[in-house]
Design a protein around this motif. Structure first.
Motif, mmCIF file in Angstrom:
data_model
loop_
_atom_site.group_PDB
_atom_site.id
_atom_site.type_symbol
_atom_site.label_atom_id
_atom_site.label_comp_id
_atom_site.label_asym_id
_atom_site.label_seq_id
_atom_site.Cartn_x
_atom_site.Cartn_y
_atom_site.Cartn_z
ATOM 1 N N GLN A 38 96.125 -20.496 -62.303
ATOM 2 C CA GLN A 38 95.079 -21.120 -61.385
ATOM 3 C C GLN A 38 94.843 -20.601 -60.372
ATOM 4 O OE1 GLN A 38 96.848 -25.184 -60.164
ATOM 5 N NE2 GLN A 38 95.140 -26.119 -59.690
ATOM 6 N N ASN A 39 95.604 -19.863 -59.358
ATOM 7 C CA ASN A 39 94.769 -19.076 -58.387
ATOM 8 C C ASN A 39 94.310 -17.933 -58.964
ATOM 9 O OD1 ASN A 39 96.761 -20.848 -56.806
ATOM 10 N ND2 ASN A 39 98.817 -19.018 -57.050
ATOM 11 N N ALA A 40 94.547 -17.495 -59.989
ATOM 12 C CA ALA A 40 93.185 -16.348 -60.413
ATOM 13 C C ALA A 40 91.700 -16.748 -60.642
ATOM 14 C CB ALA A 40 94.008 -15.482 -61.734
ATOM 15 N N MET A 41 92.083 -18.343 -61.086
ATOM 16 C CA MET A 41 90.691 -19.106 -61.548
ATOM 17 C C MET A 41 90.233 -19.432 -60.177
ATOM 18 S SD MET A 41 90.057 -19.479 -65.024
ATOM 19 C CE MET A 41 88.720 -20.856 -64.572
ATOM 20 N N THR A 42 91.341 -19.703 -59.146
ATOM 21 C CA THR A 42 90.212 -20.171 -58.332
ATOM 22 C C THR A 42 89.694 -19.010 -57.294
ATOM 23 O OG1 THR A 42 91.594 -21.938 -57.572
ATOM 24 C CG2 THR A 42 91.085 -21.057 -55.966
ATOM 25 N N ASP A 43 90.441 -18.143 -57.327
ATOM 26 C CA ASP A 43 89.846 -17.247 -56.849
ATOM 27 C C ASP A 43 88.781 -15.995 -56.983
ATOM 28 O OD1 ASP A 43 92.088 -16.707 -54.982
ATOM 29 O OD2 ASP A 43 93.483 -14.581 -56.032
ATOM 30 N N MET A 44 88.175 -16.311 -58.166
ATOM 31 C CA MET A 44 87.426 -15.599 -59.085
ATOM 32 C C MET A 44 85.998 -17.015 -58.877
ATOM 33 S SD MET A 44 85.661 -17.116 -62.022
ATOM 34 C CE MET A 44 86.606 -18.124 -63.228
ATOM 35 N N THR A 45 86.115 -18.322 -58.441
ATOM 36 C CA THR A 45 85.308 -19.186 -58.229
ATOM 37 C C THR A 45 84.891 -19.239 -57.156
ATOM 38 O OG1 THR A 45 86.634 -21.111 -59.595
ATOM 39 C CG2 THR A 45 84.647 -21.472 -58.296
ATOM 40 N N GLN A 46 85.818 -18.556 -55.790
ATOM 41 C CA GLN A 46 85.190 -18.019 -54.502
ATOM 42 C C GLN A 46 84.477 -17.020 -54.713
ATOM 43 O OE1 GLN A 46 88.971 -17.988 -52.813
ATOM 44 N NE2 GLN A 46 89.032 -20.562 -52.530
ATOM 45 N N ALA A 47 85.556 -15.852 -55.622
ATOM 46 C CA ALA A 47 84.379 -14.210 -55.702
ATOM 47 C C ALA A 47 82.947 -14.560 -56.169
ATOM 48 C CB ALA A 47 84.980 -13.480 -56.348
ATOM 49 N N THR A 48 82.827 -15.453 -57.486
ATOM 50 C CA THR A 48 81.649 -16.145 -57.708
ATOM 51 C C THR A 48 80.944 -16.564 -57.163
ATOM 52 O OG1 THR A 48 82.236 -16.162 -59.571
ATOM 53 C CG2 THR A 48 79.967 -16.905 -59.617
ATOM 54 N N ARG A 49 80.937 -17.289 -55.582
ATOM 55 C CA ARG A 49 80.360 -18.073 -54.999
ATOM 56 C C ARG A 49 79.645 -17.437 -53.495
ATOM 57 N NH1 ARG A 49 83.412 -24.035 -55.200
ATOM 58 N NH2 ARG A 49 82.885 -24.904 -57.406
ATOM 59 N N ALA A 50 80.794 -16.316 -53.617
ATOM 60 C CA ALA A 50 80.630 -15.179 -52.252
ATOM 61 C C ALA A 50 79.388 -14.768 -52.719
ATOM 62 C CB ALA A 50 81.786 -14.131 -51.947
ATOM 63 N N ALA A 51 78.772 -14.327 -53.946
ATOM 64 C CA ALA A 51 78.732 -13.367 -54.353
ATOM 65 C C ALA A 51 76.770 -13.953 -54.674
ATOM 66 C CB ALA A 51 78.681 -12.713 -55.927
ATOM 67 N N GLU A 52 76.996 -15.072 -54.964
ATOM 68 C CA GLU A 52 75.714 -15.910 -55.170
ATOM 69 C C GLU A 52 75.338 -16.264 -53.272
ATOM 70 O OE1 GLU A 52 76.321 -20.021 -56.593
ATOM 71 O OE2 GLU A 52 76.930 -18.608 -58.876
ATOM 72 N N THR A 53 76.094 -16.752 -52.485
ATOM 73 C CA THR A 53 76.121 -16.659 -50.795
ATOM 74 C C THR A 53 74.988 -15.159 -50.762
ATOM 75 O OG1 THR A 53 77.423 -17.990 -50.576
ATOM 76 C CG2 THR A 53 76.490 -17.140 -48.952
ATOM 77 N N GLN A 54 75.975 -13.980 -51.218
ATOM 78 C CA GLN A 54 75.310 -12.983 -50.592
ATOM 79 C C GLN A 54 73.513 -12.754 -51.376
ATOM 80 O OE1 GLN A 54 76.158 -10.236 -48.705
ATOM 81 N NE2 GLN A 54 78.213 -11.578 -47.949
ATOM 82 N N MET A 55 73.424 -13.070 -52.202
ATOM 83 C CA MET A 55 72.453 -12.830 -53.045
ATOM 84 C C MET A 55 71.325 -13.672 -52.125
ATOM 85 S SD MET A 55 72.613 -12.674 -57.210
ATOM 86 C CE MET A 55 74.743 -12.648 -57.469
ATOM 87 N N ILE A 56 71.372 -14.514 -51.919
ATOM 88 C CA ILE A 56 70.735 -15.950 -51.239
ATOM 89 C C ILE A 56 70.082 -15.563 -49.982
ATOM 90 C CG2 ILE A 56 70.470 -17.825 -50.261
ATOM 91 C CD1 ILE A 56 72.268 -19.510 -52.355
ATOM 92 N N GLN A 57 71.220 -14.672 -48.942
ATOM 93 C CA GLN A 57 71.315 -14.215 -48.341
ATOM 94 C C GLN A 57 70.421 -12.933 -47.509
ATOM 95 O OE1 GLN A 57 75.169 -13.821 -45.819
ATOM 96 N NE2 GLN A 57 75.325 -15.544 -45.883
ATOM 97 N N THR A 58 70.128 -11.914 -48.920
ATOM 98 C CA THR A 58 69.516 -10.971 -49.353
ATOM 99 C C THR A 58 67.951 -12.132 -49.219
ATOM 100 O OG1 THR A 58 71.637 -9.967 -49.929
ATOM 101 C CG2 THR A 58 69.139 -8.624 -50.639
ATOM 102 N N VAL A 59 67.996 -12.143 -50.168
ATOM 103 C CA VAL A 59 66.545 -12.722 -50.494
ATOM 104 C C VAL A 59 66.241 -13.143 -49.110
ATOM 105 C CG1 VAL A 59 64.991 -14.914 -51.390
ATOM 106 C CG2 VAL A 59 66.523 -13.132 -53.150
#
Length: 101
Positions: A38-59
């Motif tokens: 469950q912790n691995a899944m949560t970490d994966m979800t947070q990392a994916t959301r962080a990547a999406e946020t970085q993409m939006i900020q770059t755009v």
């Protein structure tokens, strides 16, 4: 790679030998393996959301491309870890189902 090895790899990636990594590995051998997954899944979800946020900020011109690449690589590593653990759990289940009663 068995589930315990996957748990150790995940714990090492998260704590790099810290106290929480040792506790996570100890839990993986006991009844808390589900918590580790469950912790691995949560970490994966947070990392994916962080990547999406970085993409939006770059755009929007608020971040650099290297931040996006780093965030995406982190999300990819987290996803690969979760997939490896999932595959090992499925393989272990299949082996248990093949055992004679």
């Amino acid at each position: 790679m068995n589930p315990l090895m996957a748990a150790r790899a995940y714990a090492a990636a998260q704590g790099a030998g810290g106290a929480s990594a040792g506790a996570a590995v100890a839990e993986a051998g006991g009844g808390e393996f589900s918590q580790l997954v469950q912790n691995a899944m949560t970490d994966m979800t947070q990392a994916t959301r962080a990547a999406e946020t970085q993409m939006i900020q770059t755009v929007q011109g608020q971040s650099s491309m290297i931040d996006v690449v780093t965030a995406v690589a982190s999300a990819e590593a987290s996803l690969e870890t979760v997939i490896a653990v999932r595959d090992q759990v499925i393989q272990a289940y299949q082996e248990i189902m093949r055992m004679p009663i």
